[in-house]
Structures are given as structure tokens and as C-alpha cells.
Design a protein around this motif. Structure first.
Motif, short mmCIF file in Angstrom:
data_model
loop_
_atom_site.label_atom_id
_atom_site.label_comp_id
_atom_site.label_asym_id
_atom_site.label_seq_id
_atom_site.Cartn_x
_atom_site.Cartn_y
_atom_site.Cartn_z
N MET A 89 0.82 -1.20 0.00
CA MET A 89 0.00 0.00 0.00
C MET A 89 0.86 1.26 0.00
SD MET A 89 -3.07 1.05 -0.30
CE MET A 89 -4.24 2.36 0.11
N GLY A 90 1.99 1.21 0.69
CA GLY A 90 2.90 2.36 0.70
C GLY A 90 3.39 2.70 -0.70
N ASN A 91 3.70 1.68 -1.49
CA ASN A 91 4.14 1.91 -2.87
C ASN A 91 3.02 2.52 -3.71
OD1 ASN A 91 6.75 0.92 -2.43
ND2 ASN A 91 6.19 -1.17 -2.99
N ILE A 92 1.80 2.05 -3.47
CA ILE A 92 0.64 2.60 -4.20
C ILE A 92 0.44 4.07 -3.84
CG2 ILE A 92 -1.87 2.47 -4.45
CD1 ILE A 92 -1.56 -0.61 -4.07
N LEU A 93 0.58 4.39 -2.55
CA LEU A 93 0.39 5.79 -2.14
C LEU A 93 1.52 6.68 -2.62
CD1 LEU A 93 -1.28 5.72 1.40
CD2 LEU A 93 -2.30 5.77 -0.88
N TYR A 94 2.72 6.15 -2.77
CA TYR A 94 3.79 6.95 -3.37
C TYR A 94 3.44 7.25 -4.83
CZ TYR A 94 8.26 8.68 -4.98
OH TYR A 94 9.24 9.47 -5.53
N TRP A 147 1.65 3.27 6.02
CA TRP A 147 1.66 3.39 4.56
C TRP A 147 2.43 4.61 4.08
CZ3 TRP A 147 -4.38 2.51 4.16
CH2 TRP A 147 -4.66 1.16 4.42
N GLY A 148 3.29 5.15 4.95
CA GLY A 148 4.08 6.32 4.58
C GLY A 148 3.41 7.64 4.91
N GLY A 149 2.31 7.59 5.69
CA GLY A 149 1.52 8.78 5.95
C GLY A 149 2.24 9.89 6.68
N ALA A 150 3.08 9.54 7.67
CA ALA A 150 3.78 10.58 8.42
C ALA A 150 4.73 11.35 7.52
CB ALA A 150 4.54 9.97 9.60
N THR A 151 5.45 10.64 6.67
CA THR A 151 6.38 11.29 5.74
C THR A 151 5.63 12.24 4.81
OG1 THR A 151 7.87 9.39 5.80
CG2 THR A 151 8.09 10.89 3.93
N MET A 152 4.51 11.77 4.26
CA MET A 152 3.73 12.62 3.36
C MET A 152 3.14 13.81 4.10
SD MET A 152 1.87 9.85 0.82
CE MET A 152 1.10 8.88 2.14
N LEU A 153 2.69 13.58 5.32
CA LEU A 153 2.10 14.67 6.11
C LEU A 153 3.14 15.75 6.39
CD1 LEU A 153 -0.71 15.19 7.43
CD2 LEU A 153 0.29 14.37 9.58
N VAL A 222 11.43 13.93 -5.14
CA VAL A 222 12.48 12.99 -5.56
C VAL A 222 13.81 13.43 -4.96
CG1 VAL A 222 13.80 12.15 -7.53
CG2 VAL A 222 11.30 12.29 -7.68
N PHE A 223 14.09 14.72 -5.02
CA PHE A 223 15.36 15.25 -4.50
C PHE A 223 15.48 15.04 -2.99
CE2 PHE A 223 18.06 18.73 -2.89
CZ PHE A 223 19.21 18.50 -3.65
N SER A 224 14.36 15.12 -2.26
CA SER A 224 14.41 14.98 -0.80
C SER A 224 14.16 13.53 -0.34
CB SER A 224 13.39 15.91 -0.14
OG SER A 224 12.07 15.55 -0.51
N ASN A 225 14.25 12.59 -1.28
CA ASN A 225 14.20 11.15 -0.95
C ASN A 225 12.92 10.74 -0.22
OD1 ASN A 225 16.84 10.63 -2.05
ND2 ASN A 225 17.71 11.50 -0.19
N VAL A 226 11.80 11.27 -0.65
CA VAL A 226 10.53 10.92 0.01
C VAL A 226 10.26 9.43 -0.05
CG1 VAL A 226 8.02 11.13 -0.20
CG2 VAL A 226 9.44 13.18 -0.19
N GLN A 227 10.52 8.80 -1.18
CA GLN A 227 10.23 7.37 -1.30
C GLN A 227 11.04 6.55 -0.31
OE1 GLN A 227 10.82 5.70 -5.25
NE2 GLN A 227 9.24 4.16 -4.87
N GLU A 228 12.32 6.89 -0.15
CA GLU A 228 13.17 6.16 0.80
C GLU A 228 12.72 6.41 2.23
OE1 GLU A 228 14.18 8.02 -1.68
OE2 GLU A 228 15.51 6.81 -2.94
N ILE A 234 7.65 2.68 6.91
CA ILE A 234 6.90 1.43 6.78
C ILE A 234 7.61 0.30 7.52
CG2 ILE A 234 6.21 -0.33 5.10
CD1 ILE A 234 5.72 2.12 3.15
N ASN A 235 8.92 0.26 7.43
CA ASN A 235 9.69 -0.78 8.12
C ASN A 235 9.54 -0.65 9.64
OD1 ASN A 235 11.73 -3.00 7.92
ND2 ASN A 235 12.95 -1.55 9.11
N THR A 236 9.54 0.58 10.13
CA THR A 236 9.35 0.81 11.56
C THR A 236 7.98 0.31 12.01
OG1 THR A 236 10.83 2.72 11.59
CG2 THR A 236 9.20 2.57 13.37
N CYS A 237 6.95 0.62 11.22
CA CYS A 237 5.60 0.18 11.56
C CYS A 237 5.52 -1.34 11.58
CB CYS A 237 4.59 0.75 10.57
SG CYS A 237 2.89 0.28 10.95
N ALA A 238 6.18 -1.99 10.62
CA ALA A 238 6.15 -3.46 10.56
C ALA A 238 6.75 -4.07 11.83
CB ALA A 238 6.90 -3.94 9.32
N MET A 239 7.80 -3.45 12.36
CA MET A 239 8.40 -3.95 13.60
C MET A 239 7.44 -3.79 14.77
SD MET A 239 12.46 -2.93 13.42
CE MET A 239 12.22 -1.17 13.16
N LEU A 240 6.79 -2.64 14.85
CA LEU A 240 5.82 -2.41 15.93
C LEU A 240 4.60 -3.31 15.78
CD1 LEU A 240 5.96 1.49 16.08
CD2 LEU A 240 6.94 -0.11 17.73
#
Length: 256
Positions: A89-94, A147-153, A222-228, A234-240
Motif C-alpha cells: 500500500m505504501g508503494n501505491i500511495l507513493y 503506509w508512509g503517511g507521516a512522511t507525506m504529512l 524525488v530530491f528529498s528522498n521521500v520514497q526512501e 513502513i519498516n518501523t511500523c512493521a516492527m511495531l
């Protein structure tokens, strides 16, 4: 166009592609089918040069989207299982975030959890009535945005406003959501025709001009590495997700 029992997808006379989540009995929650259909709609919008905008909303007036369908995703127990779903879902939202046309979230009802993450991926968020509420409630379930929401926010709002929404885990009404700049406006538009006309009035007619302006913003991301950064979130959420705190919180919620 691509109507299933879970989503409705069509292109209107103004050349806007509409993606309507059609699960009012599930508060328009996201499952794997809806994910796949959203991805398909985004790819149509990306490759059809005549499309001037992409609009997401939900069926009914109670819920825009309640996030992930807990009855489906609660079966995911391990970090690996969670990461598979979250990253999909994170990839779809990107893809939605970087769609090279204007994107609108028309909040027809409550948006919570992943519903707010979907709205965050859109350029403009409009409440369709005064009873709309929003909330990044993930923290109450022992996880972060998955799904990457905090980064997008953080890209869309001032840090203090974004952190207020994320830290609190609270539900906010329209006025407070506007105060925190999550919602741009409240427009009492009850029909699809009214909604299409409203969006059309916000945009110049040229699809090429709209795409050019959006591309300037996409280059910044792209320049600010949003996708990364989204991938790390997402990885942090998966651990939690794999921790007992999360599973117990979800079970308690489902038992209510």
C-alpha cells in the motif's frame, strides 16, 4: 469503466478520473482488492494524457475511509507478514503522491488511520459536510502510520501541525482539521455533478499546464528522498506491528 462491488472508477465529462471506495458496510475500509483497484486506477491516470485530475472519495456520508480492514489485516502477525501488506500500500500511495496531475480527496465522512494517509497523498483535501472528522489514530493501536503517511504529512503541513495530528492520536472535527491545515476547505457539495464542477473551477483547462506544475513538486520530493523515507517509516511500523502491544490493542478494538 472498472466498477466492482468494492470500488467505482469512472472518467467524467471534465476529464477527472474518480476512484470511489464502495464498502459503506465496512466504513469504506481498504482490503487487498481495493488496493489493487486503486493501483490500477492510478496507472490509468498516469498514462492517459487527457485526464486533468484524480479524485478519491467514498460511498455514503458516514465514512471516507476507515483505513485498513482490521478483520483482514489482523491475521498478519509477524514483521514480515505486516511488511508485505504495508509496503504494497505504501508503494501505491507513493504512486498517488507523485501522480503528475492534481489529486483531490473529497472527504464525504470520517477519515481515520490509513484513511488519513490516503488523504495525505492527495494535493487537496476538501470536507463535503460539517460532520466530517479526521484522525491519525494508529498510535492508539500501538503502531505508527504504516503506509508512509507521516512522511507525506510532513511534506504537506508545517511540522508542528503534522506532529499535533500524529502525537495525539485524536479525532478532530472540520474546524480543527482546517486550523491544522489538513483540510483546505469545507464545501457542502452533495452530488457528483456539483463536486466535479467545484473541482473544475479550481483548475485551468490545460492538462499540460497542470502536469507541468505538478512535476515541479514531484522533482522536489524525488530530491528529498521521500520514497526512501516512506520505506523507512513502513519498516518501523512493521516492527511495531509484530509486538504484543499492537495485537492486544486490535483485539480489544474488535471485541468492542
Amino acid at each position: 469503466m472498472d466498477n466492482t462491488n468494492k470500488t467505482i472508477v469512472h472518467i467524467d465529462e471534465y476529464h477527472f478520473l474518480w476512484f470511489v471506495i464502495n464498502r459503506p458496510d465496512k466504513r469504506n475500509a481498504i482490503d487487498y482488492d481495493v488496493m489493487e483497484q486503486l493501483n490500477r486506477a492510478i496507472q490509468i491516470a498516469k498514462t492517459n494524457d487527457s485526464i486533468r485530475g484524480f479524485v478519491i472519495t467514498g460511498t455514503g456520508d458516514k465514512a471516507f475511509c476507515s483505513g485498513g480492514d482490521l478483520t483482514v489485516f489482523h491475521r498478519l502477525k509477524t514483521k514480515e507478514e505486516a511488511y508485505s501488506m504495508l509496503s504494497k500500500m505504501g508503494n501505491i500511495l507513493y504512486e498517488l503522491l507523485t501522480l503528475p496531475i492534481p489529486t483531490f480527496a473529497l472527504l464525504n465522512g470520517t477519515a481515520v488511520g490509513g484513511g488519513c494517509e490516503i488523504a495525505s497523498a492527495c494535493d487537496i483535501r476538501v470536507a463535503l459536510h460539517n460532520n466530517v472528522k479526521i484522525g491519525f489514530v494508529q498510535g492508539n493501536l500501538g503502531i505508527t502510520t504504516g503506509w508512509g503517511g507521516a512522511t507525506m504529512l510532513m511534506e504537506k503541513l508545517q511540522p508542528a501541525d503534522a506532529l499535533t495530528l500524529l502525537y495525539s492520536g485524536k479525532i478532530y472535527n472540520v474546524e480543527m482539521a482546517k486550523h491544522l491545515h489538513f483540510i483546505q476547505s469545507m464545501q457542502p457539495l452533495s452530488t457528483r455533478q456539483q463536486q466535479s464542477e467545484y473541482i473544475d473551477n479550481q483548475l485551468v483547462q490545460s492538462a499540460n499546464v497542470l502536469r507541468s506544475y505538478k512535476s515541479a513538486l514531484i522533482k522536489k520530493w524525488v530530491f528529498s528522498n521521500v520514497q526512501e523515507r516512506m520505506a523507512e517509516e513502513i519498516n518501523t511500523c512493521a516492527m511495531l506491528w509484530a509486538r504484543d502491544e499492537h495485537h492486544e490493542a486490535v483485539q480489544s478494538f474488535l471485541n468492542k
